[in-house]
Design a protein around this motif. Structure first.
Motif, short mmCIF file in Angstrom:
data_model
loop_
_atom_site.label_atom_id
_atom_site.label_comp_id
_atom_site.label_asym_id
_atom_site.label_seq_id
_atom_site.Cartn_x
_atom_site.Cartn_y
_atom_site.Cartn_z
N ALA A 101 -9.43 -12.79 -12.73
CA ALA A 101 -8.03 -12.48 -13.03
C ALA A 101 -7.76 -10.97 -13.00
O ALA A 101 -6.71 -10.54 -12.48
CB ALA A 101 -7.65 -13.06 -14.39
N LEU A 102 -8.65 -10.18 -13.56
CA LEU A 102 -8.41 -8.73 -13.61
C LEU A 102 -8.42 -8.09 -12.21
O LEU A 102 -7.52 -7.31 -11.89
CB LEU A 102 -9.44 -8.07 -14.53
N PRO A 103 -9.41 -8.40 -11.36
CA PRO A 103 -9.32 -7.86 -10.00
C PRO A 103 -8.08 -8.34 -9.24
O PRO A 103 -7.52 -7.59 -8.44
CB PRO A 103 -10.60 -8.38 -9.34
N ALA A 104 -7.65 -9.58 -9.49
CA ALA A 104 -6.44 -10.07 -8.83
C ALA A 104 -5.23 -9.27 -9.27
O ALA A 104 -4.37 -8.92 -8.45
CB ALA A 104 -6.25 -11.56 -9.13
N ALA A 105 -5.15 -8.98 -10.57
CA ALA A 105 -4.03 -8.17 -11.07
C ALA A 105 -4.08 -6.75 -10.48
O ALA A 105 -3.05 -6.20 -10.07
CB ALA A 105 -4.08 -8.12 -12.59
N ALA A 106 -5.29 -6.17 -10.44
CA ALA A 106 -5.44 -4.83 -9.86
C ALA A 106 -5.08 -4.84 -8.38
O ALA A 106 -4.45 -3.90 -7.87
CB ALA A 106 -6.87 -4.33 -10.05
N LEU A 107 -5.45 -5.92 -7.68
CA LEU A 107 -5.13 -6.02 -6.26
C LEU A 107 -3.62 -6.10 -6.05
O LEU A 107 -3.08 -5.50 -5.11
CB LEU A 107 -5.82 -7.25 -5.67
N ALA A 108 -2.93 -6.84 -6.92
CA ALA A 108 -1.47 -6.93 -6.81
C ALA A 108 -0.83 -5.56 -6.98
O ALA A 108 0.09 -5.19 -6.23
CB ALA A 108 -0.93 -7.91 -7.86
N LEU A 109 -1.32 -4.79 -7.97
CA LEU A 109 -0.78 -3.44 -8.17
C LEU A 109 -1.07 -2.53 -6.98
O LEU A 109 -0.22 -1.75 -6.56
CB LEU A 109 -1.37 -2.84 -9.45
N ALA A 110 -2.29 -2.66 -6.44
CA ALA A 110 -2.67 -1.81 -5.31
C ALA A 110 -1.83 -2.14 -4.08
O ALA A 110 -1.35 -1.23 -3.38
CB ALA A 110 -4.16 -1.99 -5.01
N VAL A 111 -1.67 -3.42 -3.79
CA VAL A 111 -0.87 -3.82 -2.63
C VAL A 111 0.57 -3.36 -2.79
O VAL A 111 1.18 -2.84 -1.84
CB VAL A 111 -0.93 -5.35 -2.44
N ASP A 112 1.12 -3.52 -4.00
CA ASP A 112 2.49 -3.08 -4.24
C ASP A 112 2.61 -1.57 -4.08
O ASP A 112 3.60 -1.06 -3.54
CB ASP A 112 2.93 -3.51 -5.64
N GLY A 113 1.57 -0.83 -4.53
CA GLY A 113 1.60 0.62 -4.39
C GLY A 113 1.56 1.07 -2.94
O GLY A 113 2.29 1.99 -2.54
N VAL A 114 0.73 0.42 -2.14
CA VAL A 114 0.65 0.76 -0.71
C VAL A 114 1.99 0.46 -0.03
O VAL A 114 2.49 1.27 0.78
CB VAL A 114 -0.49 -0.03 -0.03
N LEU A 115 2.58 -0.68 -0.34
CA LEU A 115 3.87 -1.03 0.27
C LEU A 115 4.99 -0.11 -0.21
O LEU A 115 5.96 0.11 0.52
CB LEU A 115 4.20 -2.49 -0.03
N ALA A 116 4.86 0.43 -1.43
CA ALA A 116 5.85 1.40 -1.90
C ALA A 116 5.81 2.66 -1.03
O ALA A 116 6.87 3.25 -0.72
CB ALA A 116 5.58 1.76 -3.36
N LEU A 117 4.61 3.07 -0.63
CA LEU A 117 4.49 4.23 0.28
C LEU A 117 5.10 3.90 1.64
O LEU A 117 5.78 4.75 2.24
CB LEU A 117 3.02 4.61 0.44
N VAL A 118 4.86 2.69 2.13
CA VAL A 118 5.46 2.28 3.40
C VAL A 118 6.97 2.28 3.29
O VAL A 118 7.68 2.70 4.21
CB VAL A 118 4.93 0.89 3.81
N GLU A 119 7.48 1.84 2.14
CA GLU A 119 8.93 1.81 1.93
C GLU A 119 9.52 3.20 2.02
O GLU A 119 10.59 3.41 2.62
CB GLU A 119 9.24 1.19 0.57
N ARG A 120 8.84 4.19 1.46
CA ARG A 120 9.32 5.57 1.53
C ARG A 120 9.30 6.07 2.98
O ARG A 120 10.19 6.80 3.41
CB ARG A 120 8.46 6.48 0.66
N MET A 121 8.28 5.65 3.73
CA MET A 121 8.15 6.12 5.11
C MET A 121 9.24 5.57 6.01
O MET A 121 9.72 6.25 6.92
CB MET A 121 6.78 5.75 5.65
N VAL A 122 9.65 4.32 5.78
CA VAL A 122 10.63 3.70 6.67
C VAL A 122 12.06 3.94 6.21
O VAL A 122 13.01 3.62 6.95
CB VAL A 122 10.39 2.17 6.79
N ALA A 123 12.24 4.50 5.02
CA ALA A 123 13.60 4.77 4.54
C ALA A 123 14.24 5.88 5.38
O ALA A 123 13.54 6.77 5.88
CB ALA A 123 13.56 5.18 3.07
N PRO A 124 15.56 5.86 5.57
CA PRO A 124 16.24 6.93 6.31
C PRO A 124 15.96 8.29 5.69
O PRO A 124 15.74 8.41 4.47
CB PRO A 124 17.72 6.56 6.19
N ALA A 125 15.95 9.31 6.51
CA ALA A 125 15.58 10.65 6.06
C ALA A 125 16.45 11.13 4.92
O ALA A 125 15.97 11.74 3.96
CB ALA A 125 15.65 11.63 7.23
N HIS A 126 17.77 10.87 4.99
CA HIS A 126 18.66 11.36 3.94
C HIS A 126 18.35 10.69 2.61
O HIS A 126 18.51 11.30 1.55
CB HIS A 126 20.13 11.17 4.35
#
Length: 536
Positions: free
Chosen positions: A498-523
Motif C-alpha cells: 500500500a505505501l509504495p502504491a501511494a508513493a507511486l500515485a504521488l510520483a506519477v501525479d508530480g510528473v504529470l504536473a510538470l507536463v501540464e506546466r510544459m504544455v500550458a500556453p506561455a502567457h
C-alpha cells in the motif's frame, strides 16, 4: 473461456535455463506458472511447488493470491497458469457441480478417481496424486458461543442459527459445498451473513463481531483462538484431498515438471500441514522460508535439514522488513507502473480524440460522457471479474479494465476544455481568417491543455489505485503483497504494497504536473510564475 494470446506476450518472459539437469530440458519458451488461491495454505503449497521445480532447474513464475475458485480454475483452463493446489471436494461440487452416493463419498480414493476422470474428459486438465492430507471445511465457533447455545454439531448450529451472525468467505457463501448446501441439507439460516476475508474472519469471531465462521481443518488459527469445530453429523462435506492440478500443456510438453511435482504426493499429512500453517498464519514467518524448511526436511531439496525455529518477523522493524524485500518490491513496482502506463496511454489515445469529436457533435456529448461516467460507479474488482469470461485472467483483462476506468476523466476534461476555451481568443482567431482546424490546433487546444491535463492526472491517480486490485486476477503489481497480507492478516505485508502504491500515485501525479506546466500556453506559465514568486 478464450485463451488470451496477448496475455502470453505481455505477461510472460522467455524461460532461461538455470543449469537444468538433462531430464528437465525445456520444450517450451515460457516458465512454469505456479499459482494459488488467496489463503495461507494455498500460498504455502504454491511456494513448495515453485521451489521444488526450481530445485530441478526449471524456471518458475509465481502467481499467488488469485481470487475465488472460479478465477483460479479459469486461469488454468485458459493456460494463463500451469498448476495450482486444489481439493477434490472443491473439484467435485464447486467446479463439476456433481454429486455422488454416500457410499462413494465415504471413500476418498473413489472420489479422487471420479474427479480425476471427469476433469480429464471435460476440461483436459490433470489431477496429480494427492499430497497426503485432507483439508475439509471446518465450521467453527468460540467456546463461549458453543457453551451458551450447546453447540456440538452442525444440526445444533442450524437449530440456533436464527440467533447468530455468520462471517463467511465470499467463496463459501456462493458455493454448493458451502452455505448454499448447508442451508439445503441442514436448514442453516443465520440471522445475518457477512462476507469476510479468509484471515480477517478469525479476528472478527474473536472480537464478537460474528458468531460463526468457515475455516479449514488444517488452519493454524483454529488452535490459536481455541475454537470449537462443529461435527458434520450428516456427512455433508465430501473428502477434500489436496493435490496439484495441472494443465495439458505441462503434462504434454514438460513431463519433467509433472515428475517433479509428483515427488510431493503422499508426503504431507494433516499434522504437518497444521504445523506449517501455524508458522505462516500465527508465527508470521515468511512463506518462502517455511516452504524451503519443509522441502529440506522431506529431503526433496539440497541442504541440511532445518528445524522450524525461525523467529517471528515481528521482532524486526518495518524498515528492515521492506529492505529485505527490496528486490521483489522493486519488481512489483515496475510491473505496477507498466500496467498504469499502458492503460493510461491507451486512454489518452482514445479519450482525447473522443472529446474533440464530441465538441464538434455536442448533441452526443453528454450521453456519451455520461455512459463513460457510469463505468466509474462499478467497483474495480467487479469490473475486473467481468472481464474474465471474455479475456481470461492476467495482464489483458487488467489493462482493459484500467483503460475503461481512465476514459471518463480524460474525455470529460478534453470536451470541457475545448468547449470553454477563451471565446475572445477564438473570435479573434476567426476574425483573422483561420479555418476551424487551425483555430482548434492553434488556439482552442492550447488553451484547453491545462484542463485536459487535469483530467489525465485524475485518471492516473485512479488507475494507480485500481491497479492494486489487478493482483486478484493474476496481473501482478503492488496488489500482490496487499492480497497476500489480507489473506494472512499480516499488516506489514499489506503496508509493503500500500505505501509504495501511494508513493507511486504521488510520483506519477508530480510528473504529470510538470507536463501540464510544459504544455500550458506561455502567457499562463508566466502568470503562474508571477503568482508563485514570493513578495515583500
Amino acid at each position: 473461456m478464450k485463451r488470451s494470446r496477448l496475455f502470453v506476450v505481455l505477461n510472460l518472459v522467455v524461460a532461461v535455463s538455470l543449469g537444468a539437469q538433462p531430464d528437465a530440458a525445456r520444450q517450451d519458451d515460457r516458465p512454469v506458472v505456479v499459482a494459488s488461491k488467496p489463503f495461507g495454505e494455498s500460498y504455502l503449497l504454491c511456494e513448495m511447488f515453485a521451489q521444488l521445480l526450481e530445485s530441478r532447474g526449471m524456471t518458475v513464475e509465481r502467481r499467488p493470491g488469485l481470487g475465488a475458485t472460479e478465477i483460479a480454475f479459469g486461469a488454468l483452463r485458459t493456460g494463463a497458469i500451469d498448476v495450482y493446489p486444489e481439493y477434490t471436494g472443491t473439484g467435485l461440487i464447486a467446479i463439476l457441480h456433481d454429486s455422488l452416493p454416500d457410499s462413494v463419498l465415504a471413500d476418498p480414493r473413489a472420489v479422487f478417481a471420479h474427479v480425476a476422470k471427469r476433469f480429464a474428459e471435460e476440461f483436459q486438465v490433470r489431477w496429480l496424486p494427492p499430497l497426503g492430507f485432507q483439508n475439509t471445511y471446518a465450521i467453527a465457533v468460540t467456546r463461549t458461543t458453543a457453551n451458551k447455545y450447546r453447540l456440538r454439531t452442525l444440526s445444533d448450529l442450524a437449530r440456533e442459527s436464527p440467533h447468530l451472525t455468520a462471517g463467511f468467505t465470499a467463496d463459501f457463501i456462493g458455493r454448493n459445498d458451502g452455505l448454499v448446501g448447508l442451508s439445503r441439507v441442514y436448514g442453516l439460516h443465520p440471522r445475518a451473513v457477512r462476507p469476510l476475508a479468509p484471515a480477517v474472519k478469525y479476528q472478527a469471531l474473536a472480537s464478537g463481531a460474528v458468531d460463526v465462521i468457515d475455516g479449514y481443518s488444517t488452519d493454524g488459527l483454529l488452535a490459536r483462538y481455541d475454537l470449537v469445530t462443529l461435527v458434520d453429523d450428516r456427512h455433508f462435506f465430501p473428502p477434500y484431498e489436496a493435490a496439484a492440478l495441472v494443465t495439458e500443456r505441462l503434462q504434454s510438453q514438460i513431463p519433467a515438471a509433472i515428475a517433479t511435482l509428483s515427488l510431493l504426493s503422499g508426503r504431507l499429512d494433516e499434522n504437518t500441514m497444521r504445523r506449517l500453517n501455524r508458522r505462516v498464519e500465527v508465527d508470521r514467518e515468511d512463506v518462502r522460508t517455511v516452504a524451503a524448511d519443509e522441502l529440506k526436511i522431506l529431503g526433496l531439496v539440497g541442504g541440511a535439514q532445518v528445524v522450524a525455529t525461525t523467529s517471528r518477523p515481528g521482532r524486526s522493524g518495518f524498515g528492515r522488513y521492506l529492505w529485505d524485500r527490496r528486490a521483489n518490491l522493486a519488481a512489483l513496482t515496475l510491473r505496477h507502473l507498466l500496467l498504469v502506463g499502458l492503460a493510461l496511454l491507451a486512454a489518452v489515445l482514445v479519450a482525447v480524440p473522443l472529446g474533440l469529436f464530441l465538441e464538434r457533435t455536442r448533441r452526443l456529448a453528454e450521453p456519451t460522457i455520461g455512459a463513460l461516467g457510469v463505468l466509474q460507479t462499478i467497483p474495480s474488482i467487479a469490473l475486473l471479474a467481468f472481464m474474465i469470461p471474455f479475456l481470461g485472467v492476467g495482464v489483458t483483462p487488467a489493462l482493459v479494465a484500467l483503460w475503461l476506468y481512465a476514459l471518463y476523466p480524460i474525455a470529460r476534461g478534453t470536451y470541457t476544455g475545448v468547449r470553454d476555451a477563451d471565446p475572445d481568443a477564438v473570435a479573434a482567431a476567426e476574425a483573422l481568417g483561420t479555418t476551424p482546424v487551425q483555430r482548434l490546433l492553434w488556439v482552442r487546444l492550447p488553451l484547453a491543455a491545462p484542463v485536459i491535463m487535469a483530467g489525465v492526472r485524475t485518471a492516473a491517480v485512479i488507475t494507480v489505485g485500481a491497479a492494486t486490485l489487478a493482483a486478484f486476477i493474476g496481473a501482478g503489481g503492488l496488489g500482490e503483497p496487499i492480497v497476500a497480507g489480507l489473506a494472512l492478516a499480516d499488516t506489514r505485508m499489506i503496508l509493503s504494497g500500500a505505501l509504495p502504491a501511494a508513493a507511486l500515485a504521488l510520483a506519477v501525479d508530480g510528473v504529470l504536473a510538470l507536463v501540464e506546466r510544459m504544455v500550458a500556453p506561455a502567457h499562463r506559465r508566466r502568470a503562474s510564475s508571477v503568482q508563485e514568486r514570493p513578495t515583500g
